[in-house]
Design a protein around this motif. Structure first.
Motif, PDB file in Angstrom:
ATOM      1  N   TRP A  69      11.924 -24.956   9.419  1.00  0.00           N
ATOM      2  CA  TRP A  69      13.579 -26.461   9.554  1.00  0.00           C
ATOM      3  C   TRP A  69      13.665 -26.490  11.135  1.00  0.00           C
ATOM      4  O   TRP A  69      14.216 -27.461  11.676  1.00  0.00           O
ATOM      5  CB  TRP A  69      14.174 -26.619   8.580  1.00  0.00           C
ATOM      6  CG  TRP A  69      14.244 -26.129   8.007  1.00  0.00           C
ATOM      7  CD1 TRP A  69      13.273 -27.915   6.493  1.00  0.00           C
ATOM      8  CD2 TRP A  69      15.293 -26.476   6.147  1.00  0.00           C
ATOM      9  NE1 TRP A  69      13.379 -28.050   5.829  1.00  0.00           N
ATOM     10  CE2 TRP A  69      14.224 -26.791   5.213  1.00  0.00           C
ATOM     11  CE3 TRP A  69      16.196 -25.591   6.090  1.00  0.00           C
ATOM     12  CZ2 TRP A  69      15.189 -27.278   3.954  1.00  0.00           C
ATOM     13  CZ3 TRP A  69      16.733 -25.413   5.093  1.00  0.00           C
ATOM     14  CH2 TRP A  69      16.394 -26.436   3.908  1.00  0.00           C
ATOM     15  N   SER A 119      20.773 -24.601   2.794  1.00  0.00           N
ATOM     16  CA  SER A 119      20.548 -25.673   1.897  1.00  0.00           C
ATOM     17  C   SER A 119      19.485 -24.256   1.296  1.00  0.00           C
ATOM     18  O   SER A 119      20.229 -23.322  -0.016  1.00  0.00           O
ATOM     19  CB  SER A 119      19.915 -25.669   2.179  1.00  0.00           C
ATOM     20  OG  SER A 119      20.022 -27.743   1.217  1.00  0.00           O
ATOM     21  N   ARG A 120      18.325 -24.790   0.290  1.00  0.00           N
ATOM     22  CA  ARG A 120      17.028 -23.406   0.186  1.00  0.00           C
ATOM     23  C   ARG A 120      17.408 -22.628   0.862  1.00  0.00           C
ATOM     24  O   ARG A 120      17.260 -21.305   0.315  1.00  0.00           O
ATOM     25  CB  ARG A 120      16.112 -24.170  -0.169  1.00  0.00           C
ATOM     26  CG  ARG A 120      14.877 -24.344   0.716  1.00  0.00           C
ATOM     27  CD  ARG A 120      13.888 -25.568   0.383  1.00  0.00           C
ATOM     28  NE  ARG A 120      14.373 -26.772   0.665  1.00  0.00           N
ATOM     29  CZ  ARG A 120      13.882 -27.815   0.918  1.00  0.00           C
ATOM     30  NH1 ARG A 120      12.374 -27.691  -0.068  1.00  0.00           N
ATOM     31  NH2 ARG A 120      14.158 -28.914  -0.195  1.00  0.00           N
ATOM     32  N   LYS A 139      20.963 -20.458  -0.474  1.00  0.00           N
ATOM     33  CA  LYS A 139      20.032 -19.681  -1.708  1.00  0.00           C
ATOM     34  C   LYS A 139      19.393 -18.235  -1.574  1.00  0.00           C
ATOM     35  O   LYS A 139      19.709 -17.719  -2.549  1.00  0.00           O
ATOM     36  CB  LYS A 139      19.187 -20.480  -2.222  1.00  0.00           C
ATOM     37  CG  LYS A 139      19.710 -22.511  -3.074  1.00  0.00           C
ATOM     38  CD  LYS A 139      19.128 -22.898  -4.052  1.00  0.00           C
ATOM     39  CE  LYS A 139      18.876 -24.765  -3.566  1.00  0.00           C
ATOM     40  NZ  LYS A 139      19.613 -25.121  -3.675  1.00  0.00           N
ATOM     41  N   SER A 187      24.136 -24.241   0.378  1.00  0.00           N
ATOM     42  CA  SER A 187      23.545 -23.421  -0.869  1.00  0.00           C
ATOM     43  C   SER A 187      23.487 -24.414  -2.240  1.00  0.00           C
ATOM     44  O   SER A 187      21.970 -24.442  -2.649  1.00  0.00           O
ATOM     45  CB  SER A 187      23.347 -22.265  -0.770  1.00  0.00           C
ATOM     46  OG  SER A 187      24.922 -21.975  -1.825  1.00  0.00           O
ATOM     47  N   GLU A 245      23.781 -31.840  -8.611  1.00  0.00           N
ATOM     48  CA  GLU A 245      22.402 -31.392  -8.853  1.00  0.00           C
ATOM     49  C   GLU A 245      22.672 -30.450 -10.142  1.00  0.00           C
ATOM     50  O   GLU A 245      23.360 -29.490 -10.167  1.00  0.00           O
ATOM     51  CB  GLU A 245      22.073 -30.236  -7.531  1.00  0.00           C
ATOM     52  CG  GLU A 245      20.140 -30.346  -8.113  1.00  0.00           C
ATOM     53  CD  GLU A 245      19.121 -29.649  -7.077  1.00  0.00           C
ATOM     54  OE1 GLU A 245      19.914 -28.682  -5.976  1.00  0.00           O
ATOM     55  OE2 GLU A 245      18.674 -29.921  -6.728  1.00  0.00           O
ATOM     56  N   ILE A 255      16.531 -29.553 -10.997  1.00  0.00           N
ATOM     57  CA  ILE A 255      16.200 -28.141  -9.954  1.00  0.00           C
ATOM     58  C   ILE A 255      15.155 -28.174 -10.213  1.00  0.00           C
ATOM     59  O   ILE A 255      13.869 -27.271  -9.622  1.00  0.00           O
ATOM     60  CB  ILE A 255      17.242 -27.529  -9.344  1.00  0.00           C
ATOM     61  CG1 ILE A 255      17.075 -27.009  -7.826  1.00  0.00           C
ATOM     62  CG2 ILE A 255      17.603 -26.237 -10.078  1.00  0.00           C
ATOM     63  CD1 ILE A 255      17.896 -26.013  -6.869  1.00  0.00           C
ATOM     64  N   PHE A 311      11.528 -28.091  -8.576  1.00  0.00           N
ATOM     65  CA  PHE A 311      11.743 -27.567  -7.556  1.00  0.00           C
ATOM     66  C   PHE A 311      11.435 -26.241  -8.372  1.00  0.00           C
ATOM     67  O   PHE A 311      11.619 -24.929  -8.511  1.00  0.00           O
ATOM     68  CB  PHE A 311      12.950 -26.609  -6.855  1.00  0.00           C
ATOM     69  CG  PHE A 311      13.002 -28.087  -5.898  1.00  0.00           C
ATOM     70  CD1 PHE A 311      12.276 -28.219  -4.885  1.00  0.00           C
ATOM     71  CD2 PHE A 311      14.122 -28.880  -6.458  1.00  0.00           C
ATOM     72  CE1 PHE A 311      12.173 -29.745  -3.867  1.00  0.00           C
ATOM     73  CE2 PHE A 311      14.988 -30.294  -5.236  1.00  0.00           C
ATOM     74  CZ  PHE A 311      13.841 -30.491  -4.336  1.00  0.00           C
ATOM     75  N   TRP A 361      10.480 -22.855  -7.302  1.00  0.00           N
ATOM     76  CA  TRP A 361      11.831 -21.685  -6.525  1.00  0.00           C
ATOM     77  C   TRP A 361      12.032 -20.298  -7.620  1.00  0.00           C
ATOM     78  O   TRP A 361      12.766 -19.866  -7.149  1.00  0.00           O
ATOM     79  CB  TRP A 361      12.935 -22.507  -6.527  1.00  0.00           C
ATOM     80  CG  TRP A 361      12.250 -23.247  -4.902  1.00  0.00           C
ATOM     81  CD1 TRP A 361      11.542 -23.282  -4.071  1.00  0.00           C
ATOM     82  CD2 TRP A 361      13.911 -24.839  -4.585  1.00  0.00           C
ATOM     83  NE1 TRP A 361      11.933 -24.154  -3.203  1.00  0.00           N
ATOM     84  CE2 TRP A 361      13.374 -25.184  -3.489  1.00  0.00           C
ATOM     85  CE3 TRP A 361      14.898 -24.650  -4.696  1.00  0.00           C
ATOM     86  CZ2 TRP A 361      14.041 -25.814  -2.976  1.00  0.00           C
ATOM     87  CZ3 TRP A 361      15.238 -25.989  -4.625  1.00  0.00           C
ATOM     88  CH2 TRP A 361      14.897 -26.630  -3.263  1.00  0.00           C
ATOM     89  N   TRP A 405      25.672 -33.382  -3.384  1.00  0.00           N
ATOM     90  CA  TRP A 405      24.870 -32.903  -4.606  1.00  0.00           C
ATOM     91  C   TRP A 405      24.851 -30.886  -4.109  1.00  0.00           C
ATOM     92  O   TRP A 405      24.308 -31.135  -5.613  1.00  0.00           O
ATOM     93  CB  TRP A 405      23.335 -33.240  -3.511  1.00  0.00           C
ATOM     94  CG  TRP A 405      22.372 -33.023  -3.963  1.00  0.00           C
ATOM     95  CD1 TRP A 405      21.112 -32.100  -3.885  1.00  0.00           C
ATOM     96  CD2 TRP A 405      21.614 -33.840  -6.066  1.00  0.00           C
ATOM     97  NE1 TRP A 405      20.144 -31.833  -4.814  1.00  0.00           N
ATOM     98  CE2 TRP A 405      20.507 -32.865  -5.741  1.00  0.00           C
ATOM     99  CE3 TRP A 405      22.305 -34.399  -6.327  1.00  0.00           C
ATOM    100  CZ2 TRP A 405      19.177 -33.321  -6.649  1.00  0.00           C
ATOM    101  CZ3 TRP A 405      21.430 -34.207  -6.768  1.00  0.00           C
ATOM    102  CH2 TRP A 405      20.066 -34.513  -7.580  1.00  0.00           C
ATOM    103  N   HIS A 465      25.129 -32.974   3.862  1.00  0.00           N
ATOM    104  CA  HIS A 465      24.362 -31.901   4.055  1.00  0.00           C
ATOM    105  C   HIS A 465      23.731 -31.489   5.284  1.00  0.00           C
ATOM    106  O   HIS A 465      22.863 -32.398   6.037  1.00  0.00           O
ATOM    107  CB  HIS A 465      23.255 -32.138   3.290  1.00  0.00           C
ATOM    108  CG  HIS A 465      22.439 -31.038   2.508  1.00  0.00           C
ATOM    109  ND1 HIS A 465      22.848 -30.014   2.287  1.00  0.00           N
ATOM    110  CD2 HIS A 465      21.473 -30.798   2.992  1.00  0.00           C
ATOM    111  CE1 HIS A 465      22.068 -29.204   1.990  1.00  0.00           C
ATOM    112  NE2 HIS A 465      20.793 -29.293   2.223  1.00  0.00           N
TER     113      HIS A 465
HETATM  114  C1  GCU Z   1      16.904 -30.437  -2.093  1.00  0.00           C
HETATM  115  C2  GCU Z   1      17.410 -29.683  -3.350  1.00  0.00           C
HETATM  116  C3  GCU Z   1      18.505 -29.037  -3.159  1.00  0.00           C
HETATM  117  C4  GCU Z   1      18.347 -28.119  -1.290  1.00  0.00           C
HETATM  118  C5  GCU Z   1      17.542 -28.857  -1.001  1.00  0.00           C
HETATM  119  C6  GCU Z   1      17.604 -27.927   0.508  1.00  0.00           C
HETATM  120  O1  GCU Z   1      17.778 -31.542  -1.785  1.00  0.00           O
HETATM  121  O2  GCU Z   1      17.552 -30.040  -4.711  1.00  0.00           O
HETATM  122  O3  GCU Z   1      18.492 -27.692  -4.146  1.00  0.00           O
HETATM  123  O4  GCU Z   1      19.196 -27.562  -1.539  1.00  0.00           O
HETATM  124  O5  GCU Z   1      16.820 -29.769  -1.677  1.00  0.00           O
HETATM  125  O6  GCU Z   1      17.040 -27.335   0.919  1.00  0.00           O
HETATM  126  O7  GCU Z   1      17.678 -28.916   1.445  1.00  0.00           O
END
Ligand code: GCU
Length: 353
Positions: A109, A191-192, A195, A215, A231, A236, A240, A243, A284, A319
């Motif tokens: 990213w 975010s992901r 997680k 996250s 979400e 999800i 995805f 994941w 979200w 976000h």
């Molecule tokens: C999407 C997804 C989220 C995740 C996000 C990201 O929005 O729905 O669960 O956290 O992407 O990783 O940017």
């Protein structure tokens, strides 16, 4: 806040056989139960641990001029049976160390700017960065025909588990280095990537501080409690599927039947330090649901007499993993791992009280 109140969250301090968890020794056994449940059902388990992990230095340079931090390109290599490798870059402050380390796997990213890297090294910390999609692709349709899936074909682990495994291998490699302080390893992701670090920190006691930023679902957010526009589990898993493990999807619309919620993942970090960072307009990612999992997980930190080790922060805005988020995380890292005072301002909390 919710359309209807969620059923109570599964109790962290009751064993599956109904008996109570009342001591630190009980918690260690309960932790194993919890870990098996959530890691297997939600994430499909983890790839196996390699016999060996090594760190090969490929290039070393100064960031800018004689007295600047070193920028070192390395390769993390696993073996001997299942050889797999990925790149790791280290930005190392001036001096001999050993230094605390911040590991971040979100290099795909590119939001870790030179400014942010400077914040990390100015505190006397190493910044260790890898690109988690080198380990498992983040293309939705990706079959298990690449990266780690070729080297470690057994199991049903999804990409979040593969990425978490990447953090574990970075820890393997870094703790062999004399310039690294193995007792002060922090991981952070957004975010992901947030997680991912929650799973990585939950399953590796060598990680002293885990910080997940925004996250959301499958991370710090609650599946049973959906704040407005947050979400869902079904959503999800549909968008995805790569994941997670194959069992999670069946709980879409039946969240109350899940034998866990995300407070289980948080509690697995105890007594180590955990920080989850949320943004109030990032609906979200379910900030109100994150508050619920935080409150539920504190029961374990209280049992272990380390209530200050678990923290959640909220900020205004949307976000992102902003430089200001990094500064707040580094303040908490200095507090939790380096004996500095608790930061005076951890942000607003509209959910408490
Ligand atoms: C999407 C997804 C989220 C995740 C996000 C990201 O929005 O729905 O669960 O956290 O992407 O990783 O940017």
């Amino acid at each position: 806040m919710t359309k209807s109140a969620p059923d109570a969250l599964p109790d962290l301090l009751t064993f599956c056989d109904g008996s109570a968890v009342t001591s630190a020794a009980d918690w260690q056994r309960r932790r194993e139960e919890i870990s098996r449940l959530i890691v297997n059902i939600e994430y499909g388990g983890l790839p196996s641990t390699p016999g060996t992990t090594s760190l090969e230095v490929l290039h070393r340079a100064r960031v800018c001029g004689d007295n600047s931090p070193h920028f070192v390109s390395c390769r993390v290599q696993t073996g001997p049976e299942a050889p797999f490798s990925f790149l790791l870059t280290l930005t190392i402050p001036q001096g001999d160390g050993p230094f605390p380390v911040v590991i971040n796997g979100d290099a795909c990213w590119r939001y870790v700017t030179d400014e942010v890297a400077g914040y990390v090294t100015d505190r006397g910390f190493i910044l260790a960065q890898f690109n988690r999609v080198e380990i498992a692709s983040d293309i939705h349709s990706a079959a298990r025909d690449h990266g780690i899936y070729l080297a470690y074909p057994n199991g049903t682990y999804g990409a979040l588990a593969a990425w978490a495994w990447g953090y574990h291998r970075c820890v393997d490699a870094l703790i062999t280095q004399p310039f690294v302080d193995p007792s002060r390893i922090a991981i952070t992701g957004h975010s992901r990537g947030g997680k991912t670090v929650l799973l990585a920190g939950a399953t590796d006691d060598r990680i002293a501080l885990t910080t997940a930023n925004n996250s959301g679902a499958g991370g710090a957010g609650c599946f049973r409690h959906q704040g407005p526009n947050s979400e869902t589990l079904a959503g999800i898993c549909h968008n995805f599927p790569h994941w997670f493990g194959p069992e999670l999807e069946a709980y879409g619309g039946r969240e109350n039947e899940l034998p866990f919620d995300q407070h289980f993942l948080k509690a697995l970090h105890a007594p180590r330090a955990l920080l989850t960072m949320e943004a109030l307009e990032d609906l979200w990612a379910n900030p109100s649901g994150t508050w619920l999992t935080h409150c539920a997980a504190t029961a374990v930190y209280d049992l272990l007499n380390v209530p200050d080790r678990i923290n959640v922060t909220f900020r205004d805005g949307t976000h992102k993993h902003s430089p200001a988020d990094w500064l707040r995380f580094l303040d908490v890292m200095e507090w939790q791992l380096c004996g500095k005072p608790k930061p005076a301002d951890l942000g607003p909390n509209p959910f408490s009280g």
